[in-house]
Design an enzyme around this catalytic site. Structure first.
Site, PDB file in Angstrom:
ATOM      1  N   PHE A 170       0.954  -1.425   0.273  1.00 11.88           N
ATOM      2  CA  PHE A 170       0.575   0.358  -0.345  1.00 11.88           C
ATOM      3  C   PHE A 170       0.949   1.460   0.069  1.00 11.88           C
ATOM      4  O   PHE A 170       1.935   1.354   0.438  1.00 11.88           O
ATOM      5  CB  PHE A 170      -1.275   0.186   1.165  1.00 11.88           C
ATOM      6  CG  PHE A 170      -1.921   1.055   1.223  1.00 11.88           C
ATOM      7  CD1 PHE A 170      -3.178   0.826   0.520  1.00 11.88           C
ATOM      8  CD2 PHE A 170      -1.467   2.033   2.209  1.00 11.88           C
ATOM      9  CE1 PHE A 170      -4.255   2.353   0.854  1.00 11.88           C
ATOM     10  CE2 PHE A 170      -2.310   3.279   2.156  1.00 11.88           C
ATOM     11  CZ  PHE A 170      -3.786   3.370   1.867  1.00 11.88           C
ATOM     12  N   ASP A 194       7.067  -3.320   8.463  1.00 14.88           N
ATOM     13  CA  ASP A 194       5.669  -3.249   7.915  1.00 14.88           C
ATOM     14  C   ASP A 194       4.541  -4.249   8.078  1.00 14.88           C
ATOM     15  O   ASP A 194       4.335  -5.687   7.471  1.00 14.88           O
ATOM     16  CB  ASP A 194       5.444  -2.787   6.594  1.00 14.88           C
ATOM     17  CG  ASP A 194       3.998  -1.907   6.253  1.00 14.88           C
ATOM     18  OD1 ASP A 194       3.213  -2.173   7.114  1.00 14.88           O
ATOM     19  OD2 ASP A 194       3.869  -1.137   5.296  1.00 14.88           O
ATOM     20  N   HIS A 229      -0.165  -6.386   7.658  1.00 18.90           N
ATOM     21  CA  HIS A 229      -1.100  -7.679   6.814  1.00 18.90           C
ATOM     22  C   HIS A 229      -0.852  -8.333   8.071  1.00 18.90           C
ATOM     23  O   HIS A 229      -1.021  -9.744   7.616  1.00 18.90           O
ATOM     24  CB  HIS A 229      -0.754  -7.852   5.427  1.00 18.90           C
ATOM     25  CG  HIS A 229      -0.699  -6.853   4.086  1.00 18.90           C
ATOM     26  ND1 HIS A 229      -0.840  -6.838   2.722  1.00 18.90           N
ATOM     27  CD2 HIS A 229      -1.270  -5.635   4.177  1.00 18.90           C
ATOM     28  CE1 HIS A 229      -0.317  -6.165   2.504  1.00 18.90           C
ATOM     29  NE2 HIS A 229      -1.333  -5.413   3.040  1.00 18.90           N
ATOM     30  N   GLN A 275      -6.571  -0.922  10.404  1.00 18.01           N
ATOM     31  CA  GLN A 275      -7.954  -0.291  10.031  1.00 18.01           C
ATOM     32  C   GLN A 275      -8.535  -1.483   9.625  1.00 18.01           C
ATOM     33  O   GLN A 275      -8.877  -2.049   9.462  1.00 18.01           O
ATOM     34  CB  GLN A 275      -6.486  -0.043   8.652  1.00 18.01           C
ATOM     35  CG  GLN A 275      -7.701   1.117   7.565  1.00 18.01           C
ATOM     36  CD  GLN A 275      -7.965   0.158   6.383  1.00 18.01           C
ATOM     37  OE1 GLN A 275      -7.215  -1.323   6.165  1.00 18.01           O
ATOM     38  NE2 GLN A 275      -8.914  -0.185   5.514  1.00 18.01           N
ATOM     39  N   LYS A 323      -8.109  -4.739   7.928  1.00 14.33           N
ATOM     40  CA  LYS A 323      -6.927  -5.889   8.844  1.00 14.33           C
ATOM     41  C   LYS A 323      -7.923  -6.994   9.669  1.00 14.33           C
ATOM     42  O   LYS A 323      -8.576  -6.604  10.018  1.00 14.33           O
ATOM     43  CB  LYS A 323      -6.039  -4.860   9.844  1.00 14.33           C
ATOM     44  CG  LYS A 323      -5.615  -3.224   8.449  1.00 14.33           C
ATOM     45  CD  LYS A 323      -4.814  -4.661   7.409  1.00 14.33           C
ATOM     46  CE  LYS A 323      -3.780  -3.100   6.472  1.00 14.33           C
ATOM     47  NZ  LYS A 323      -5.067  -1.859   6.219  1.00 14.33           N
ATOM     48  N   ARG A 331       6.210  15.475  24.117  1.00 10.20           N
ATOM     49  CA  ARG A 331       5.846  15.339  25.542  1.00 10.20           C
ATOM     50  C   ARG A 331       7.026  13.713  25.788  1.00 10.20           C
ATOM     51  O   ARG A 331       7.533  13.225  24.998  1.00 10.20           O
ATOM     52  CB  ARG A 331       4.348  14.419  26.815  1.00 10.20           C
ATOM     53  CG  ARG A 331       3.886  15.595  26.123  1.00 10.20           C
ATOM     54  CD  ARG A 331       1.785  15.200  27.326  1.00 10.20           C
ATOM     55  NE  ARG A 331       1.613  16.603  27.236  1.00 10.20           N
ATOM     56  CZ  ARG A 331       0.325  16.832  25.796  1.00 10.20           C
ATOM     57  NH1 ARG A 331      -0.040  15.648  25.648  1.00 10.20           N
ATOM     58  NH2 ARG A 331      -0.227  18.175  26.137  1.00 10.20           N
ATOM     59  N   TYR A 379       2.509  20.615  29.841  1.00  7.63           N
ATOM     60  CA  TYR A 379       3.414  21.356  29.145  1.00  7.63           C
ATOM     61  C   TYR A 379       4.944  21.417  29.024  1.00  7.63           C
ATOM     62  O   TYR A 379       5.389  22.343  28.798  1.00  7.63           O
ATOM     63  CB  TYR A 379       2.983  22.558  29.771  1.00  7.63           C
ATOM     64  CG  TYR A 379       0.973  22.957  29.532  1.00  7.63           C
ATOM     65  CD1 TYR A 379       0.761  22.744  28.153  1.00  7.63           C
ATOM     66  CD2 TYR A 379       0.202  23.311  30.426  1.00  7.63           C
ATOM     67  CE1 TYR A 379      -1.113  22.837  28.467  1.00  7.63           C
ATOM     68  CE2 TYR A 379      -0.780  22.912  30.275  1.00  7.63           C
ATOM     69  CZ  TYR A 379      -1.993  23.211  29.150  1.00  7.63           C
ATOM     70  OH  TYR A 379      -3.053  23.225  29.025  1.00  7.63           O
ATOM     71  N   ARG A 417      -2.350   9.648  19.104  1.00 10.04           N
ATOM     72  CA  ARG A 417      -2.636   9.579  20.277  1.00 10.04           C
ATOM     73  C   ARG A 417      -4.168   8.615  19.535  1.00 10.04           C
ATOM     74  O   ARG A 417      -5.428   8.498  18.912  1.00 10.04           O
ATOM     75  CB  ARG A 417      -3.184   9.646  21.143  1.00 10.04           C
ATOM     76  CG  ARG A 417      -2.090  10.382  21.914  1.00 10.04           C
ATOM     77  CD  ARG A 417      -1.988  11.219  23.453  1.00 10.04           C
ATOM     78  NE  ARG A 417      -3.751  12.264  23.567  1.00 10.04           N
ATOM     79  CZ  ARG A 417      -3.286  13.401  23.058  1.00 10.04           C
ATOM     80  NH1 ARG A 417      -1.905  14.037  23.758  1.00 10.04           N
ATOM     81  NH2 ARG A 417      -4.268  14.307  23.675  1.00 10.04           N
TER      82      ARG A 417
HETATM   83  C1  LIG Z   1       1.706  -2.518   3.967  1.00 14.49           C
HETATM   84  C2  LIG Z   1       0.749  -1.547   4.595  1.00 14.49           C
HETATM   85  N1  LIG Z   1       1.330  -0.973   5.033  1.00 14.49           N
HETATM   86  C3  LIG Z   1       0.642   0.352   5.719  1.00 14.49           C
HETATM   87  C4  LIG Z   1      -0.387   0.564   5.847  1.00 14.49           C
HETATM   88  C5  LIG Z   1      -1.447   1.847   6.456  1.00 14.49           C
HETATM   89  O1  LIG Z   1      -2.228   1.590   7.450  1.00 14.49           O
HETATM   90  P1  LIG Z   1      -3.475   2.780   7.870  1.00 14.49           P
HETATM   91  O2  LIG Z   1      -4.447   2.801   6.843  1.00 14.49           O
HETATM   92  O3  LIG Z   1      -3.608   2.452   8.670  1.00 14.49           O
HETATM   93  O4  LIG Z   1      -2.741   3.686   7.647  1.00 14.49           O
HETATM   94  C6  LIG Z   1      -1.427  -0.160   5.127  1.00 14.49           C
HETATM   95  C7  LIG Z   1      -3.496  -0.825   5.022  1.00 14.49           C
HETATM   96  O5  LIG Z   1      -3.791   0.301   5.278  1.00 14.49           O
HETATM   97  C8  LIG Z   1      -0.852  -1.344   4.362  1.00 14.49           C
HETATM   98  O6  LIG Z   1      -1.456  -2.472   4.077  1.00 14.49           O
END
Ligand SMILES: Cc1ncc(COP(=O)(O)O)c(C=O)c1O
Length: 397
Positions: free
Chosen positions: A95, A166, A169, A192, A195, A224, A231, A241
């Protein structure tokens, strides 16, 4: 003789497959608890509870949640000190966030080709892409299959590079018995909506390094420091967050994950057994060092040698017409997006990525949570297309 649904025949299936996301009274009760606590934001104790539970499950020491799995990548890059002038090696099959996170911190993404069989970064192509400026590698565990971690760790160590996995998936996936995300400098996950674990949106970084965890947390919480005053801002940060609502849902989703991983694995095996008897598609190759594939996606590769005139788009339209929810997958490698006409990047030749985009479509993980009778429909639909492949390619029914 049967006709393909795309040409007006009866579809194999009319009823929808399993829905995603899934939830039960556990999510409902946890959400009510947050509601009644009055602490709805990122300081609800469920956030810290989830961070520790998710890190423990993935065999890492620290967890740092954030708004999504894009900003987790940015926070990880900032925490390891990647900045303008640096290069970060990324796969072209992912992605967009994997590559744009690098741009967002001012560095240059460098695309290296994937392995033809696993669709993950090919270590030999990574070596070709290395320069004096390389600071990090972001392997993606594509579809839920862990990347070649042995070789990646070796390269990272040799060249003193940050390795940011990353894992968007790959919730719960394992390589040689160990969960992904804990091999590298950081593991980055997304929650997301599509997922394998979700709160609609959300993300987490895991790491074994307390200094890096603290830096990433600080980036995500307005600069922070832990134990500092409200602050007091010790670095440039922002508000990434996660809320109490999301943490509550994610605790319940995490509890469900082990059983779902087992179900997906069993159903993927059933599909591989059944579909391997058909010559229209190739089922996913799984490296023998992968001890748990999380099957966020179940990729199907069109057999173009056997059916050179059959396009992926047509195959997908025909399978969808039979009642099987299948996605076309990536239309092109990431570097073909217009964004890279506007921003510096580098790339080697990526013939495997180009071919993958022409030949590979996928069904998503909720299909692998379906009942056996649903999966039988899936197999029957692919078998029907296989039987009618030549006329499907010709397009005359
Ligand atoms: C391989 C990969 N990396 C990063 C992301 C980004 O995640 P998000 O949509 O939570 O920002 C996604 C999917 O959405 C993804 O498939």
């Amino acid at each position: 003789m049967t006709r393909l649904a795309i040409f007006g025949g009866e579809p194999i299936r009319r009823t929808p497959f399993a829905r995603w996301p899934q939830f039960d009274e556990r999510e409902q009760a946890a959400l009510i608890e947050v509601l009644e606590s009055g602490v709805w934001g990122g300081y609800n104790p469920k956030v810290a509870e989830f961070e520790q539970a998710f890190a423990d499950f993935h065999e890492a020491k620290y967890g740092v949640t954030a708004a999504n799995g894009t900003v987790t990548l940015e926070a990880a890059l900032l925490a390891v000190g990647v900045h303008a002038g640096d290069e970060v090696i990324v796969p072209p099959i992912s992605f967009i966030a994997t590559a744009t996170a690098v741009l967002r911190v001012g560095a240059t993404p460098v695309f290296a080709d994937i392995d033809e069989a696993t669709y993950n970064l090919d270590p030999a192509r990574i070596r070709e892409a290395l320069t004096e400026r390389t600071r990090a590698i972001i392997p993606v565990h594509f579809a839920g299959q862990p990347a070649e971690m042995d070789a990646l760790l070796e390269i990272a160590e040799e060249r003193d590079l940050a390795l940011i996995e990353d894992c968007a998936h790959a919730h719960g996936a394992t390589w040689r018995g160990r969960r992904v995300g804990s091999f590298g400098t950081f593991g980055s996950f997304s929650f997301q909506a599509s997922k394998n674990m979700t709160a609609g949106e959300g993300g987490i970084l895991i790491t074994n390094d307390s200094t890096l965890a603290e830096r990433a947390r600080s980036v995500c919480n307005q600069g922070r420091r832990s134990g500092g005053a409200w602050y007091e801002h010790v670095r440039l940060g922002t508000n990434y967050r996660l809320s109490g609502w999301q943490a509550a849902v994610l605790l319940a989703q995490l509890a469900r994950l082990p059983q779902q991983l087992e179900t997906r694995t069993a159903n993927a095996k059933y599909l591989a057994d059944q579909l391997s008897q058909l010559d229209i598609v190739t089922t996913p190759y799984v490296d023998e060092r992968v001890t748990c594939h999380s099957y966020y996606l179940y990729p199907l590769r069109l057999n173009r040698e056997r059916f050179p005139d059959l396009s992926k788009e047509k195959f997908v339209r025909a399978l969808s017409a039979e009642g099987i929810p299948v996605a076309e997958g990536y239309p092109h490698p990431l570097y073909r997006n217009h964004v890279f006409e506007q921003h510096a990047h580098r790339r080697g030749d990526c013939p495997a990525a180009e071919r993958m985009c022409e030949e590979v479509c996928w069904v998503s993980h909720e299909i692998l949570l379906a009942r056996q009778e649903d999966l039988r429909d899936f197999v029957a639909a692919v078998a029907k297309l296989s039987e009618h492949a030549v006329e499907l390619a010709r397009g005359d029914g």
